[in-house]
Design an enzyme around this catalytic site. Sequence first.
Site, PDB file in Angstrom:
ATOM      1  N   LYS A 145      31.800  26.580 -39.805  1.00 23.99           N
ATOM      2  CA  LYS A 145      33.140  26.930 -40.542  1.00 23.99           C
ATOM      3  C   LYS A 145      33.263  28.511 -40.698  1.00 23.99           C
ATOM      4  O   LYS A 145      32.566  29.109 -41.556  1.00 23.99           O
ATOM      5  CB  LYS A 145      33.470  26.391 -41.713  1.00 23.99           C
ATOM      6  CG  LYS A 145      33.738  24.717 -41.749  1.00 23.99           C
ATOM      7  CD  LYS A 145      35.343  24.586 -41.085  1.00 23.99           C
ATOM      8  CE  LYS A 145      36.433  25.068 -41.998  1.00 23.99           C
ATOM      9  NZ  LYS A 145      36.624  24.081 -43.193  1.00 23.99           N
ATOM     10  N   HIS A 146      34.391  29.122 -40.016  1.00 23.22           N
ATOM     11  CA  HIS A 146      34.563  30.380 -40.163  1.00 23.22           C
ATOM     12  C   HIS A 146      33.232  31.376 -39.838  1.00 23.22           C
ATOM     13  O   HIS A 146      33.007  32.102 -40.809  1.00 23.22           O
ATOM     14  CB  HIS A 146      35.071  30.792 -41.468  1.00 23.22           C
ATOM     15  CG  HIS A 146      36.445  30.198 -41.936  1.00 23.22           C
ATOM     16  ND1 HIS A 146      37.532  30.529 -41.076  1.00 23.22           N
ATOM     17  CD2 HIS A 146      37.112  29.018 -42.484  1.00 23.22           C
ATOM     18  CE1 HIS A 146      38.557  29.712 -41.327  1.00 23.22           C
ATOM     19  NE2 HIS A 146      38.145  29.022 -42.281  1.00 23.22           N
ATOM     20  N   ASN A 183      25.658  39.026 -46.934  1.00 22.42           N
ATOM     21  CA  ASN A 183      24.423  38.462 -47.534  1.00 22.42           C
ATOM     22  C   ASN A 183      24.301  37.068 -47.259  1.00 22.42           C
ATOM     23  O   ASN A 183      25.263  36.134 -47.791  1.00 22.42           O
ATOM     24  CB  ASN A 183      24.161  39.016 -48.730  1.00 22.42           C
ATOM     25  CG  ASN A 183      23.595  40.553 -48.866  1.00 22.42           C
ATOM     26  OD1 ASN A 183      22.920  41.045 -48.067  1.00 22.42           O
ATOM     27  ND2 ASN A 183      24.082  41.086 -50.016  1.00 22.42           N
ATOM     28  N   HIS A 207      26.401  40.020 -38.655  1.00 19.57           N
ATOM     29  CA  HIS A 207      27.816  40.333 -39.191  1.00 19.57           C
ATOM     30  C   HIS A 207      28.661  40.339 -37.881  1.00 19.57           C
ATOM     31  O   HIS A 207      28.251  40.484 -36.760  1.00 19.57           O
ATOM     32  CB  HIS A 207      28.207  41.554 -39.584  1.00 19.57           C
ATOM     33  CG  HIS A 207      27.448  41.777 -40.957  1.00 19.57           C
ATOM     34  ND1 HIS A 207      27.980  41.318 -42.197  1.00 19.57           N
ATOM     35  CD2 HIS A 207      26.053  42.408 -41.283  1.00 19.57           C
ATOM     36  CE1 HIS A 207      27.037  41.864 -43.224  1.00 19.57           C
ATOM     37  NE2 HIS A 207      26.166  42.245 -42.902  1.00 19.57           N
TER      38      HIS A 207
END
Length: 401
Positions: A97-98, A260, A401
Amino acid sequence: MSGKTKFFPKVSFRFLFFEKKRNEKTRKERNMTELELKYGCNPNQKPARIFMENGELPLEVLNGKPGYINFMDALNSWQLVKALKQATGLPAAASFKHVSPAGAALGLPLSDVERLMYLAPEGDLSPIACAYIRARGADRLCSFGDWAALSDPCDADTARFLALEVSDGVIAPDYTPEALEILKTKRKGGYNVVKIDPEYAPAPIERRNIFGITFEQGYNDLSIDETMLENIVTQKKDLPQEAKHDMLLALITLKYTQSNSVCYVKDGQTLGVGAGQQSRIHCTRLAGNKADIWWLRQHPKVLALPFPENVRRPDRDNAIDAFIADVLTQKEKTEWISKLSGVTLGSDAFFPFGDNVERARQSGVQYIAQPGGSIRDDQVIETADKYGMVMAFTGMRLFHH
């Protein structure tokens, strides 16, 4: 030429015919290298597409119309399950998810309790079906509307379970004919089904644009295997094979989780993933709280809750969470959580303080894998020794990221 019919040379008709064919071929070739999307992350972000600068796309949309975020979830989740299969030799699945995993798991058999708490069907189930059921069951709240990823071809067992759940799509290296037919009936025929070439390897350099500026870095092809677990820094050194598999699962999950991040794992499945937090202790608390809820869903009072057959699966999940939060007493919850043990914790960067180990202990953690490298490593190791934990320093950060 009044009153006369004008004729074009035959060569003109032949030219138009071949020009039409050439344009059709060009469009077909373009479709192999790019896919136009409805919009980007948000409806106002147009135009949007995925494409290859060189070569063809390594994927094929078999059903539905995946969007920008769907493909971000699909490609990140595929890398995770492929790496898990390579590291353990077992089928693997993830629920995304996301652009972060809500859960990930290996294809181990389901216990009777797991079948009940994950709403799994009765009877024999394939390993890849068990993998996805466990990945989805790790955090059913966060897996609502997920993107599923499978390391192995999707079979009918997996497709039938997916058909019952609220899910946006699935990516796998292949699909059996029966599985594909089942999935094509989901969401009124619009369920997203993506097939990816399992042999595809990305270019060694990757690029992305942020605010019109191009960033470039080497693709993170770090191989996570048991050699990363050899530097055990605690007094206790015994690391069972099951714990090694759990450490690999935790570390590979973290490699594809927004940083993180911290991950709790037990018996080949994630229990809680804490993603995208600015503070390491907040990651540890968030993931630990999820692990506690996973364990509380196995409380005898929860398993005994009577539900009518017509209750929707999401409504059942919400009712269970409400029961845990509002009906179980704090004493009951504390006593039950104290029985949780054998949990593994992974961290994508070093623990700066021993407070992370203190919080991990509250959720049954006995094994820890983290990079090490803090100026307070001695304090962190001392805290782990206080509770008889086994901690390995991997020496590798896993930011994503």
